[in-house]
Each structure stands twice: as C-alpha cells, then as structure tokens.
Design a protein around this motif. Structure first.
Motif, PDB file in Angstrom:
ATOM      1  N   UNK A 185      20.474  11.229   4.376  1.00  0.00           N
ATOM      2  CA  UNK A 185      19.081  10.574   3.900  1.00  0.00           C
ATOM      3  C   UNK A 185      18.896   9.145   4.142  1.00  0.00           C
ATOM      4  N   UNK A 186      20.162   8.478   4.390  1.00  0.00           N
ATOM      5  CA  UNK A 186      20.179   7.201   4.476  1.00  0.00           C
ATOM      6  C   UNK A 186      20.078   6.579   5.949  1.00  0.00           C
ATOM      7  N   UNK A 404      22.075  18.177  -6.231  1.00  0.00           N
ATOM      8  CA  UNK A 404      23.371  18.322  -5.655  1.00  0.00           C
ATOM      9  C   UNK A 404      23.814  19.670  -5.902  1.00  0.00           C
ATOM     10  N   UNK A 405      23.560  20.192  -7.203  1.00  0.00           N
ATOM     11  CA  UNK A 405      24.244  21.546  -7.320  1.00  0.00           C
ATOM     12  C   UNK A 405      23.391  22.590  -6.520  1.00  0.00           C
ATOM     13  N   UNK A 412      18.940  24.023   3.330  1.00  0.00           N
ATOM     14  CA  UNK A 412      17.592  23.343   4.097  1.00  0.00           C
ATOM     15  C   UNK A 412      17.252  22.406   2.954  1.00  0.00           C
ATOM     16  N   UNK A 413      17.054  20.995   3.360  1.00  0.00           N
ATOM     17  CA  UNK A 413      16.668  19.996   2.681  1.00  0.00           C
ATOM     18  C   UNK A 413      14.895  20.203   2.268  1.00  0.00           C
ATOM     19  N   UNK A 414      14.223  20.560   3.452  1.00  0.00           N
ATOM     20  CA  UNK A 414      12.857  20.700   3.337  1.00  0.00           C
ATOM     21  C   UNK A 414      12.464  21.990   2.595  1.00  0.00           C
ATOM     22  N   UNK A 443      16.845  13.113  -2.709  1.00  0.00           N
ATOM     23  CA  UNK A 443      17.552  12.983  -1.640  1.00  0.00           C
ATOM     24  C   UNK A 443      18.988  12.554  -1.691  1.00  0.00           C
ATOM     25  N   UNK A 444      19.238  11.797  -2.814  1.00  0.00           N
ATOM     26  CA  UNK A 444      20.795  11.223  -3.267  1.00  0.00           C
ATOM     27  C   UNK A 444      21.413  12.660  -3.451  1.00  0.00           C
TER      28      UNK A 444
END
Length: 515
Positions: A185-186, A404-405, A412-414, A443-444
């Motif tokens: 994400x960074x 995170x878990x 998939x992030x989205x 996002x972290x």
C-alpha cells in the motif's frame, strides 16, 4: 556486558523460533501436496458450516446492492460437479499464471544472454554492499505503481543482486518480497490501488447517507512517509535477523563474477540505447492526451486503466526482450531466431515446477472463494470488533489487527474492502474517525500479512524462485523468512499511525484524522 549477553540470548531465541517454524513447515508435504490437503480441508469444513445454515447479509459497496452470502458445501451434487467442471478453468484462469509466463519470455531472454549478469556486475563494481538492502526494499515498494510487476522483476533481481554481492540470495528474495508485497500500500506516488479502494469507500459513504466523498489522494501523505519508514524497518530486519539466521550461502548457484569485458560493455551500451528508444516509444503511446493505450472511461476521462490491468505485462515482456536481443546480438550469443526460441524455452523449462504447484494452489483458492468461508469469517470478525465497544486510537489498532487477520483468509484487497467498508466506514465515522483514516488503517493491516498467507496469488511463485537457489527450500522456509517482516511491519507501521494521530497530521490532502 550483561546487556550484550541479553542481546545474544534474545538473538538466539529469535533465531531458534524461526528455525523451528522453518523445520516444522518444511516437514510438511511438498507445497503442491499441501495445497491439495488444504483443498480437502476446505471441502470438509464447507460441508459442516453449510449444514449449520451459516450466512451473512451486507451491502456490497462495489455492486451497490444488498447481498446475502450463504456457506456453500462442496460435498453435495452441485459441489462435486463444480469441482470437476471448473478444475481446468481454475488453473488457466489463475491470475498470476498468464502474467508470470508471458513476462518470463522476455526476462528469460535477458537472463540467457547474460544481460542481467553484466548489468549487475557493472552496477556493483564500485557499489557499497551495505546499501543493497534498502535499495532492493525501496524498489519493491515503489514497484506497486506497475501492478504485479514487482513480483516478476524486483524479487528475482533481488536474489541475483545479493548473490553477486556475496550475500545470501534468499535474503535478497525476502527483502524484495517484503517491499513488493508487505509494503504493497505504501508509495511516494499514487498507484492503481488508491482510486480503486477510494471508490469503494465513497460508495460505502453514499450508501450510509454520509455526504462526504474522498479523493484518490486521501492517503497520500501517510503512505509516502510509510515508504521511507518501511524501507528502514525492512533493512534492519533483513540485516539483523533474516540474513543472520540464514548464515553463509551453501547452495550450488554460482554467480559470474568475472570482470566485464570490452565486448560486454559494448553490448550493455547497445542494450541501453535500445531500452531508451523503447521507453520513448512507449511514452508516446501512453501519455499524450489521446494516446493509443488510453481508453475512455464512463466519466469521460481518458486513462491508462485498461492498459495497466491488461497491456502492461506484454509491455514488460518487450522491456526485457528488446535489450536482451540487442545485448545477445552484440556479444554473439544470439545469431539466429533459433537462439531466441532456445532462450525462451530455457526460461519456460524452469517454470515447470511452478505450473504443477499452480494447479493445486488455484483449486484451493477457488474452493475457498466458492464456499464463502472467507466472507463469513470477515463478518464474524467485524461483529466482534463492533461488540468490543472501543473508540479512538485503541479502536484503530484493533481494526488494523483485524484487517491483518482477515487478510489470511481473503487475499484480494479490493474484494475484502468491498465487504468491510460498508460496515466499518460508517461505524468509524459515527465514532468521530474520518473515512480516510479508516481506509489507511485497513491498508496497513491488509499489506502487513500479504507475505505470510498462502492465499496471496504470488506465494507459490516465490516458493519456486527460492528453490532455484536452495533446493531444500519449502513453504516453511518462506514462512520463517517472512514472519519477522510481517510482524515488524504490522507493529511498527501501527506505531507510526499512533504517532501520526498524536501529532495530528492529515493522512492526505484535505483528509483530516477526525470528523
């Protein structure tokens, strides 16, 4: 003296724990068979959960409608038919498969001709090896501008750079993978993920009747600072923990450390000229207002969205193929078209193990998605967080750890954010936390555990790459290498968030922390 003894003791304890993770992990079956076993477990669990009638109903911010997801059993008529009918398409449709194979055609030519070796020898001739780690990690973090390119380019080159500098190639893989995936994400600039996640957040706000719309830049300040911060943390973890635990490299891979010859220097010059010409042509095709690779969006804007999602990989193929051909032709390694095909064939041979592993990994990921187990786990976690009754910074930290878990179950992030945003964005808003802060907290957590979950699409790619340098490497080796990064990124990135909130800095332009 006592402090030094304590440091040595702590170092041994950390090393012993990670060695235990590696030993236990590598005593498991071959990663391909492990994915088969996990698939069987998912099949059994899906039947049990489905028999309880488990389901969740939620507003999907992406689909803009209310959706009900029930647990689906794979141990009934429909489930068995699904597994047989989709086995082939699960494999051929596996997201990284085509991406990896297409890109490797170009990368294979550049490697076979010796372009990589000569380039890196030239770069490392007068370089200080202590700066290699931050360079590799920083390059990995920045590579997410180009979608999945980092997995295909930065991670393999990280191994080669470390090996040629006399360092352990697995440490190079770990450092690059941590940057590419753990720091996903960074970035110092906006990437494709920013408008994607922000669009989902805005849909969640609209659905909740909240009259706020975020810009894609809403997380930019914090994520730009995170790029520098994660580079520092990743460098310390690589040099002080990961590489020390690996010890001296005893594998069979021997990098070519002979001096660069005059002919090779000429080849490098020609490769660079061809690369510049290619980049100029691609820039002309991509960046003018009505460029060939731009497509018209529903809002009337001409963007590179379609190209970045589909055309970038053939672009990467040519990015390596053209300089590789120029170099190989100059030094006499490529004389006819037969040599070009041989170079590509050699690179494909090295991917045979990846193809086998991908078949079983793709089935496992498809089954997990089909059964809706990940979605149900996400909502149960959300209910638990809401029931905790926390506010302020403790709530943000708990949300980061929950994200995170859940990332261990949904890669998939989205897709995960489309489920979580309608729940958490309004909830956090009503507790006084801005949607931009909620999104960056997500996002972290989502990035930090990418590197330790087998559900991450490129996990199997990294395992196969490691085996090129150490045939004994397995899932346990990768887990033990990446666990220190994952935990450190999760903890220290969360602390950075705490400091950010304490100082009161906005997370992006016109994106305050609180409402």
């Amino acid at each position: 003296m006592e402090n030094e003894k304590k440091k040595i003791k702590d170092s041994h304890e950390i090393g012993g724990f990670l060695r235990g993770v590696e030993i236990i992990g590598n005593k498991l079956p071959h990663p391909a068979m492990l994915f088969l076993i996990l698939s069987l477990i998912v099949i059994l669990i899906s039947h049990f959960v489905a028999s309880t009638g488990a389901s969740v109903t939620y507003f999907d911010a992406k689909a803009k409608t209310e959706v009900t997801k029930k647990a689906v059993s794979l141990l009934n008529k429909e489930g068995l038919a699904y597994m047989f009918n989709t086995a082939t398409t699960n494999f051929t449709g596996f997201a990284p498969l085509g991406t990896v194979l297409v890109a490797m055609l170009g990368v294979g030519v550049a490697e076979w001709t010796g372009l990589f070796n000569s380039t890196l020898k030239k770069l490392l001739m007068n370089a200080n090896t202590r700066y290699l780690t931050p360079i590799v990690i920083f390059a990995g973090i920045m590579s997410n501008i180009a979608s999945d390119a980092g997995y295909l380019v930065v991670v393999p080159i990280g191994a080669i750079i470390f090996a040629m500098a006399g360092r352990h190639p697995l440490a190079g893989i770990a450092a690059a993978f941590a940057g590419v995936s753990g720091g996903f994400s960074a970035n110092l600039v906006l990437g494709t993920t920013d408008p994607l996640l922000t669009g989902i957040t805005n849909q969640a706000l609209t659905a909740a009747g909240i009259d706020i719309q975020l810009a894609p830049t809403c997380n930019w300040y914090f994520l730009a600072a995170s790029t520098v911060f994660l580079t520092i943390v990743g460098t310390i973890i690589t040099d002080k923990i990961v590489e020390k635990n690996l010890g001296p490299y005893t594998g069979t891979y021997q990098p070519d450390n002979d001096p660069v010859t005059e002919l090779e220097s000429k080849g490098l010059r020609n490769a660079l000229i061809s690369l510049i010409i290619y980049c100029v042509i691609m820039g002309f095709l991509m960046f003018p207002h009505n460029a060939v690779f731009k497509s018209l969006q529903p809002d009337g804007e001409m963007t590179l969205k379609g190209f970045l999602h589909g055309g970038l990989i053939p672009g990467i193929l040519l990015l390596f193929l053209i300089p590789g051909l120029a170099y190989g032709k100059t030094i006499g390694k490529i004389k006819t078209s037969h040599d070009i095909v041989e170079a590509m064939t050699t690179s494909m041979k090295s991917m045979s193990g990846y193809l086998v592993l991908t078949f079983f990994a793709s089935q496992f990921i498809a089954y997990f998605g089909k059964t809706n187990l990940g979605t149900i786990v996400s909502f149960k976690g959300a209910d638990a967080l809401e029931a905790a009754g926390l506010t302020g910074f403790p709530l943000i930290i708990l949300f980061i750890f929950l994200s995170a878990f859940l990332n261990l179950f949904m890669g998939s992030a989205s897709a995960k954010w489309a489920i979580m945003a309608p729940i958490f964005v309004p909830m956090m808003y009503r507790l006084g936390l801005s949607p931009a802060l909620t999104q960056v907290a997500y996002r972290i957590g989502d990035s930090s555990t990418n590197i330790i979950t087998p559900l991450m699409s490129y996990f199997s790619v990294i395992v196969i790459l490691m085996q090129k340098y150490d045939k004994k490497s397995g899932l346990g080796t990768l887990m033990s290498l990446m666990l220190p990064y994952s935990l450190s990124f999760l903890i220290f990135w969360s602390l950075l968030m705490g400091i950010w909130i304490l100082i009161g800095l906005p997370v992006g332009p016109e994106a305050p922390l609180f409402i």
